[in-house]
Scaffold this active site. Sequence first.
Site, PDB file in Angstrom:
ATOM      1  N   HIS A 356       3.666 -24.364 -14.769  1.00 38.49           N
ATOM      2  CA  HIS A 356       4.837 -24.103 -13.990  1.00 38.49           C
ATOM      3  C   HIS A 356       5.742 -25.229 -13.815  1.00 38.49           C
ATOM      4  O   HIS A 356       5.505 -26.284 -13.282  1.00 38.49           O
ATOM      5  CB  HIS A 356       4.123 -23.259 -12.450  1.00 38.49           C
ATOM      6  CG  HIS A 356       5.604 -23.036 -11.797  1.00 38.49           C
ATOM      7  ND1 HIS A 356       5.591 -23.579 -10.418  1.00 38.49           N
ATOM      8  CD2 HIS A 356       6.509 -22.114 -11.743  1.00 38.49           C
ATOM      9  CE1 HIS A 356       6.709 -23.174  -9.660  1.00 38.49           C
ATOM     10  NE2 HIS A 356       7.216 -22.156 -10.726  1.00 38.49           N
ATOM     11  N   SER A 357       6.765 -25.110 -13.991  1.00 37.69           N
ATOM     12  CA  SER A 357       7.906 -26.425 -13.635  1.00 37.69           C
ATOM     13  C   SER A 357       7.490 -27.526 -14.354  1.00 37.69           C
ATOM     14  O   SER A 357       7.354 -27.415 -15.459  1.00 37.69           O
ATOM     15  CB  SER A 357       8.094 -26.250 -12.232  1.00 37.69           C
ATOM     16  OG  SER A 357       9.013 -27.115 -11.887  1.00 37.69           O
ATOM     17  N   LEU A 358       7.388 -28.618 -13.698  1.00 38.93           N
ATOM     18  CA  LEU A 358       7.061 -29.700 -14.249  1.00 38.93           C
ATOM     19  C   LEU A 358       5.699 -29.768 -14.896  1.00 38.93           C
ATOM     20  O   LEU A 358       5.519 -30.611 -15.975  1.00 38.93           O
ATOM     21  CB  LEU A 358       7.165 -30.806 -13.157  1.00 38.93           C
ATOM     22  CG  LEU A 358       6.895 -32.421 -13.657  1.00 38.93           C
ATOM     23  CD1 LEU A 358       7.995 -32.891 -14.556  1.00 38.93           C
ATOM     24  CD2 LEU A 358       6.628 -33.257 -12.441  1.00 38.93           C
ATOM     25  N   SER A 360       4.594 -27.501 -16.891  1.00 38.10           N
ATOM     26  CA  SER A 360       4.939 -27.438 -18.376  1.00 38.10           C
ATOM     27  C   SER A 360       5.205 -28.519 -19.147  1.00 38.10           C
ATOM     28  O   SER A 360       4.839 -28.589 -20.141  1.00 38.10           O
ATOM     29  CB  SER A 360       5.710 -26.097 -18.432  1.00 38.10           C
ATOM     30  OG  SER A 360       7.230 -26.567 -17.826  1.00 38.10           O
ATOM     31  N   PHE A 498       6.237 -21.588 -17.370  1.00 35.25           N
ATOM     32  CA  PHE A 498       6.735 -20.583 -16.343  1.00 35.25           C
ATOM     33  C   PHE A 498       8.048 -21.433 -15.677  1.00 35.25           C
ATOM     34  O   PHE A 498       7.484 -22.486 -15.257  1.00 35.25           O
ATOM     35  CB  PHE A 498       5.740 -20.222 -15.298  1.00 35.25           C
ATOM     36  CG  PHE A 498       4.760 -19.385 -15.932  1.00 35.25           C
ATOM     37  CD1 PHE A 498       4.838 -18.237 -17.016  1.00 35.25           C
ATOM     38  CD2 PHE A 498       3.528 -19.616 -15.506  1.00 35.25           C
ATOM     39  CE1 PHE A 498       3.630 -17.954 -17.491  1.00 35.25           C
ATOM     40  CE2 PHE A 498       2.170 -18.928 -15.920  1.00 35.25           C
ATOM     41  CZ  PHE A 498       2.454 -18.045 -16.878  1.00 35.25           C
TER      42      PHE A 498
END
Length: 704
Positions: A356-358, A360, A498
């Site tokens: 998720h976010s960073l 990824s 995500f």
Amino acid sequence: ERAQREMSSVESQQEQLSQSDPSPSPNSCSSFELIDMDAASLYEPVSPHWFYCKIIDSKETWIPFNSQDSQQLEEAYGSGKDCNGRVVPTDGGRYDVHLGERMRYAVYWDELASEVRRCTWFYKGDKDNKYVPYSESFSQVLEETYMLAVTLDEWKKKLESPNREIIILHNPKLMVHYQPVAGSDEWGSTPTEQGRPRTVKRGVENISVDIHCGEPLQIDHLVFVVHGIGPACDLRFRSIVQCVNDFRSVSLNLLQTHFKKAQENQQIGRVEFLPVNWHSPLHSTGVDVDLQRITLPSINRLRHFTNDTILDVFFYNSPTYCQTIVDTVASEMNRIYTLFLQRNPDFKGGVSIAGHSLGSLILFDILTNQKDSLGDIDSEKASPNIDMDQGDTPTLEEDLKKLQLSEFFSIFEKERVDKEALALCTDKDLQEMGIPLGPRKKILNYFSVRKTSMGMNRPTLQSVSGRSTNHTFLDVGIGQVFVKYPRLIYKPEIFFAFGSPIGMFLTVRGLKRIDPNYRFPTCKGFFNIYHPFDPVAYRIEPMVVPGVEFEPMLIPHHKGRKRMHLELREGLTRMSMDLKNNLLGSLRMAWKSFTRAPHPALQASETAEETEAELESSSEKASDVNTEETSDAVKEEVPPINVGMLNGGQRIDYVLQEKPIESFNEYLFALQSHLCYWESEDTVLLVLKEIYQTQGISLDQPLQ
């Protein structure tokens, strides 16, 4: 009076029972013994249920184990063996209950241990009206008192609890609990029956609590989930563990509704999602103390928030802390994988990763810098404790081989010149070593380019197709400068991102284009999933196909159709046409034209069959359906746009459908959109669909 009436009715029942009983045995000498025997048959022991205690919002909350786990705990408790040493795995194997200690411990992550209790008697709490279990010892006292009351039919029993609270059993239906009166002196004044009594209940079936039936034992696939910036993952400031719990719960529900046939045929069990926490190890390096010294004292809360969350992005761009982050993520995933295999020796499924976010971006960088030299994945499972290979930078010998200058390697070896030393060499130095002009120029050009554009140890995005020396590397590396990337001890099947800023970071690092032939060395699939209003999310496909403008794939709604307000845009046009053509037409026909949908992408099992039939027939008649907006990926048609090999030739960018309320104000829901993925059925269904497709299992109702 009511209590007396109920008691007298119980007495009359017992009298009837004694009269209907066959002739008494010769040994009995009084009718009392008869009543006693028959009344005793009315008593049935209470059925216990096991609970554990969680601290939620600094308050103790008792949560029931699912029925499967509670039964296992009860069997272990009643087995008569040594309880002190017994360990019972619960919650799908994610927690262990140490029966003797009555404590529950997390297996794969750090978490405070929870108290466990075998519960039979409960009282209603003060504020939230939830029932709280009595201690096991006092519950036993209550049960014995209850048994005597039922057996002898003598009610209005009064007990005093260890906390000096009074419990009165008026009759089987009315049992109450009085708290000690506030302000009573310390000289041992007896507790009195004052204040509002709390309700007391016997047995878990008499209290309102949701008890789940449990999870399938078979695990088909393992997914590691890596969080983004900060310790909190959603607007309720919950941890990655709690958010992944939500994600897992949604997946278990969707398996029952959308993979029902496969479950009934025992083709599938479940997918296990395990969280990976890198924030805590990073912030335990002492950096927080150093930051606190230089942090301004004003707007303290906001500055603390910044230090705790937003700074993670800057940490990732710093070589020192970036190394800590990638090492933590990879070593955690390797550690958990090894532990998982130890606890699930029969596991034959694949592994996927989600960020998720960073998180990824961290996974993207790790995957980009893997070596495709793991060999057979089965042998990996047999011996998972492989030392992590720190980075995959080519050796000097390999570099010279690429330049077709292998014959000069012996000269460099003799002079003890490694890659770092060679990067510092001048033309004159090489000349003195006896290297001719042509090779000198090639070497100087090659190593100066590497040094200036990427740093000596900077990994590069390797092109799969480019085996010739001219095209082995893309122009710009996409890893972090001076970071040695650890190696994963398995090959992930799919990488799900995500709300991901990967596209933005790659662009900022100077990468204008991703080679269409590029794929991760060890991972076949890549899905970039985002909400349309997510301010942190960026697309990937335009970097692979920069010259073409095209929409991302629309993720189907899990109920099997587009959301109502998205249909509204198309439906209103058709409805107005129908009303014009048949002004006096029935409302039913108008409504049917309004609800006419393009082929439902994922049909909901709960929708009425008749409505589904109407929808299908009307969607077949609709000739003006916009095929661009229907879900091509779900139909498994060949996508019209070739977006390279990063996802094995499939589309990469997938966008969620916003909710009607979100479309009223995009800005208001922006932050919420970045944190919406944990409870999004549409996201979870896409993940499950892609995972099970790797095993040849599809949804219950594939598209026509």
